[in-house]
Design a protein around this motif. Structure first.
Motif, PDB file in Angstrom:
ATOM      1  N   ASP A  85      -7.719   3.802  -4.324  1.00  0.00           N
ATOM      2  CA  ASP A  85      -8.813   3.362  -5.203  1.00  0.00           C
ATOM      3  C   ASP A  85      -9.613   2.231  -4.554  1.00  0.00           C
ATOM      4  OD1 ASP A  85      -8.161   5.206  -7.135  1.00  0.00           O
ATOM      5  OD2 ASP A  85      -7.121   3.793  -8.438  1.00  0.00           O
ATOM      6  N   LYS A  86      -8.893   1.273  -3.969  1.00  0.00           N
ATOM      7  CA  LYS A  86      -9.573   0.131  -3.348  1.00  0.00           C
ATOM      8  C   LYS A  86     -10.376   0.561  -2.120  1.00  0.00           C
ATOM      9  CE  LYS A  86      -6.229  -3.317  -4.929  1.00  0.00           C
ATOM     10  NZ  LYS A  86      -5.099  -4.185  -4.532  1.00  0.00           N
ATOM     11  N   ASP A 103       0.830  -1.209   0.000  1.00  0.00           N
ATOM     12  CA  ASP A 103       0.000   0.000   0.000  1.00  0.00           C
ATOM     13  C   ASP A 103       0.860   1.254   0.000  1.00  0.00           C
ATOM     14  OD1 ASP A 103      -2.292  -1.565   0.133  1.00  0.00           O
ATOM     15  OD2 ASP A 103      -2.351  -1.511   2.321  1.00  0.00           O
ATOM     16  N   GLN A 125      -1.854   5.089  -4.799  1.00  0.00           N
ATOM     17  CA  GLN A 125      -3.036   5.341  -5.628  1.00  0.00           C
ATOM     18  C   GLN A 125      -3.914   4.100  -5.713  1.00  0.00           C
ATOM     19  OE1 GLN A 125      -2.312   6.901  -9.562  1.00  0.00           O
ATOM     20  NE2 GLN A 125      -4.457   7.460  -9.849  1.00  0.00           N
ATOM     21  N   SER A 126      -3.303   2.946  -5.900  1.00  0.00           N
ATOM     22  CA  SER A 126      -4.061   1.700  -5.960  1.00  0.00           C
ATOM     23  C   SER A 126      -4.751   1.427  -4.634  1.00  0.00           C
ATOM     24  CB  SER A 126      -3.118   0.545  -6.313  1.00  0.00           C
ATOM     25  OG  SER A 126      -3.797  -0.677  -6.278  1.00  0.00           O
ATOM     26  N   HIS A 156       2.400   1.711  -3.433  1.00  0.00           N
ATOM     27  CA  HIS A 156       1.432   2.028  -4.486  1.00  0.00           C
ATOM     28  C   HIS A 156       0.203   2.692  -3.871  1.00  0.00           C
ATOM     29  CE1 HIS A 156       3.852  -1.420  -5.953  1.00  0.00           C
ATOM     30  NE2 HIS A 156       3.853  -0.731  -7.077  1.00  0.00           N
TER      31      HIS A 156
END
Length: 198
Positions: free
Chosen positions: A176-177, A167, A172-173, A170
């Motif tokens: 988003d989740k 996390d 942004q991922s 990354h």
């Protein structure tokens, strides 16, 4: 210890360890989401949305990457539900993030097998016990949806979950989740797109 008993001991230990890992993975796979809605405001009547001038994620006085990622993710969710982004919106959205370290402990099986004489004859004996203590970081994201005209909270959703190295690498991922998980509880569900050719 005989060859058979060594094999049995090894098999039980492997199965026990695999079971514990499966449980830990399942617990950490999804954030816990909680929401609240205003009992007096009808979320179905609003048509447009925007963002507060300075979200809580911009306390330093400039737009952070976290805020940018959150705006992109929330905009996707709101547009999917039929809202239009506007400079004079019906709804204003704010974000709050936080994190804290906490100590966690899980019971895990420390399997010991032995062959011995019991009251009813010979047989296997076992022992279970042990604890795995570690410090983990728990992150939280809260999305507040506010009635612009009356300055009242319409809906709020909070996701809490463990922050992993992935996390942090990354963000942004991960954002988003988290946003997607929160919006699964939003009172207005996404519209079915009539065409993707536009």
């Amino acid at each position: 210890m005989t060859t058979d008993s060594k094999r049995t001991h090894g098999l039980v230990r492997v199965l026990a360890t695999a079971g514990v890992l499966a449980i830990l993975t399942a617990c950490a796979s999804k954030p816990v989401v909680r929401t609240q809605s205003s009992p007096v405001l009808d979320i179905q009547k609003y048509q447009t949305f925007g963002f507060v001038e300075r979200p809580d994620t911009d306390k330093a006085g400039y737009t952070t990457l976290t805020t940018r990622f959150l705006k992109e993710a929330v905009s996707r969710e709101m547009v999917a539900r039929g809202y239009t982004r506007s400079e004079q919106p019906d709804l204003l959205v704010n974000f709050t993030t936080g994190s804290k370290d906490k100590v966690e402990g899980d019971g895990w099986p420390d399997v010991g097998l032995g062959w011995g004489r019991w009251s009813r004859g010979w047989g296997w004996g076992g022992m279970w016990g042990g604890r795995d203590i570690r410090t983990v970081t728990e992150g939280s994201l809260t999305i507040d949806v506010v009635d612009q005209q009356h300055k009242e909270l319409v809906w709020s959703g909070t996701a809490k979950g463990r922050v992993t190295n992935k996390d942090e690498d990354h963000p942004q991922s991960a954002i988003d989740k988290a946003v997607s998980a929160i919006f699964t509880k939003y009172p207005k569900q996404p519209l079915v797109a009539s065409s993707d050719n536009g």
